[in-house]
Design an enzyme around this catalytic site. Structure first.
Site, short mmCIF file in Angstrom:
data_model
loop_
_atom_site.label_atom_id
_atom_site.label_comp_id
_atom_site.label_asym_id
_atom_site.label_seq_id
_atom_site.Cartn_x
_atom_site.Cartn_y
_atom_site.Cartn_z
N ASP A 176 -11.40 -6.01 -2.63
CA ASP A 176 -12.04 -7.21 -2.64
C ASP A 176 -13.49 -6.14 -2.03
OD1 ASP A 176 -12.19 -7.47 0.67
OD2 ASP A 176 -10.62 -6.46 0.03
N GLU A 234 1.64 -1.10 -0.37
CA GLU A 234 0.32 -0.39 -0.29
C GLU A 234 1.16 1.44 -0.10
OE1 GLU A 234 -3.45 -1.47 2.54
OE2 GLU A 234 -2.61 -0.44 3.75
N GLY A 288 -12.68 -3.03 1.95
CA GLY A 288 -13.51 -3.90 1.33
C GLY A 288 -14.57 -3.44 1.21
N ILE A 325 -13.08 -9.76 7.05
CA ILE A 325 -14.34 -10.09 6.65
C ILE A 325 -14.71 -10.95 5.46
CG2 ILE A 325 -16.44 -8.90 6.64
CD1 ILE A 325 -15.53 -8.62 9.94
N MET A 350 -9.44 -2.48 8.39
CA MET A 350 -8.32 -2.52 9.61
C MET A 350 -7.82 -1.11 10.50
SD MET A 350 -7.27 -6.94 8.58
CE MET A 350 -6.91 -7.22 10.87
N GLU A 351 -7.65 -0.48 9.49
CA GLU A 351 -7.01 0.46 10.60
C GLU A 351 -7.44 2.26 10.44
OE1 GLU A 351 -4.82 -2.50 8.83
OE2 GLU A 351 -5.33 -0.98 7.53
#
EC number: 3.2.2.9
Length: 232
Positions: free
Chosen positions: A197, A12, A78, A152, A173-174
């Site tokens: 995704d 990233e 996501g 997920i 997640m962050e």
């Protein structure tokens, strides 16, 4: 103006890092910070590591050591909004934890004691990001981004998020941990991520396949946004 940029993973940050002139690397607390100029603008790019604790630690170190004026959180996410597909952009207007539950004491789901239920992104940064999206002619959605220490990848986790946060457009997640730290430091932030995704039972396969696509799109967005913030 000095702009702080945060990504979790090597994939990233690598494209942005390679564009930084006069680059210097600072290693602190297991994080790496790359300082220098991105197209003439002072930047500090953090590779935090994955998850809320790593993101909060890294954001704190970045803010304390480099003193950026604003924070952009970049990377992959996501998709939850039905209109999103791989490579599309999500821009936060708010970030919330999807895995915090202190409702037994009267708090909203996702809210931690002593904190707001959600962390609002900066209006000027949102407007600048949306202007970049129009200029680049990208498909994008603005809205709530939710964060938790889980990838997920199944109907149960997805259903829980949709139930608790029906307006959420993306999950990762962050971002909320970074937003939380920015809130405490009173530093403006915005989350600008690209979809890698769709959060479903095949999301782990999609993530592996399309992370590079998301990284390319998010890098394009961040580079354009940095230019706009620096020069208008």
């Amino acid at each position: 103006m000095k702009i702080g940029i945060i990504g979790a993973m090597e994939e990233e940050v690598t494209l942005l890092r390679d564009k930084i002139d006069n680059r210097q690397t600072i290693t602190l607390g297991g994080c790496e910070i790359y300082t220098g100029q991105l197209n003439g603008t002072e930047v500090a790019l953090l590779k935090s590591g994955i998850g809320k604790v790593a993101a909060a630690l890294g954001a704190t170190l970045l803010l304390e050591h480099c003193k950026p004026d604003v924070i952009i959180n970049t990377g992959s996410a996501g998709g939850l909004a039905s209109t999103l597909k791989v490579g599309d952009i999500v821009v936060s207007d708010e970030a919330r934890y999807h895995d915090a539950d202190v409702t037994a004491f009267g708090y909203e789901y996702g809210q931690l004691p002593g904190c707001p239920a959600g962390f609002k992104a900066d209006d000027k940064l949102i407007a600048a990001a949306e202007s970049c999206i129009r200029e680049l002619n990208l498909n994008a959605v603005r809205g709530l981004i939710v964060s938790g220490d889980a990838f997920i990848n199944g109907s149960v986790g997805l259903a829980k998020i949709r139930h608790n946060f029906p307006d959420a457009v993306a999950v990762e997640m962050e971002a909320t941990a970074i937003a939380h730290v920015c809130h405490n430091f009173n530093v403006p932030f915005v989350v600008v991520r690209a979809i890698s995704d769709v959060a479903d039972q095949q999301s782990h396969l999609s993530f592996d396949e399309f992370l590079a696509v998301a990284a390319k799109q998010s890098t394009l967005m961040v580079e354009t946004l940095v230019q706009k913030l620096a020069h208008g």
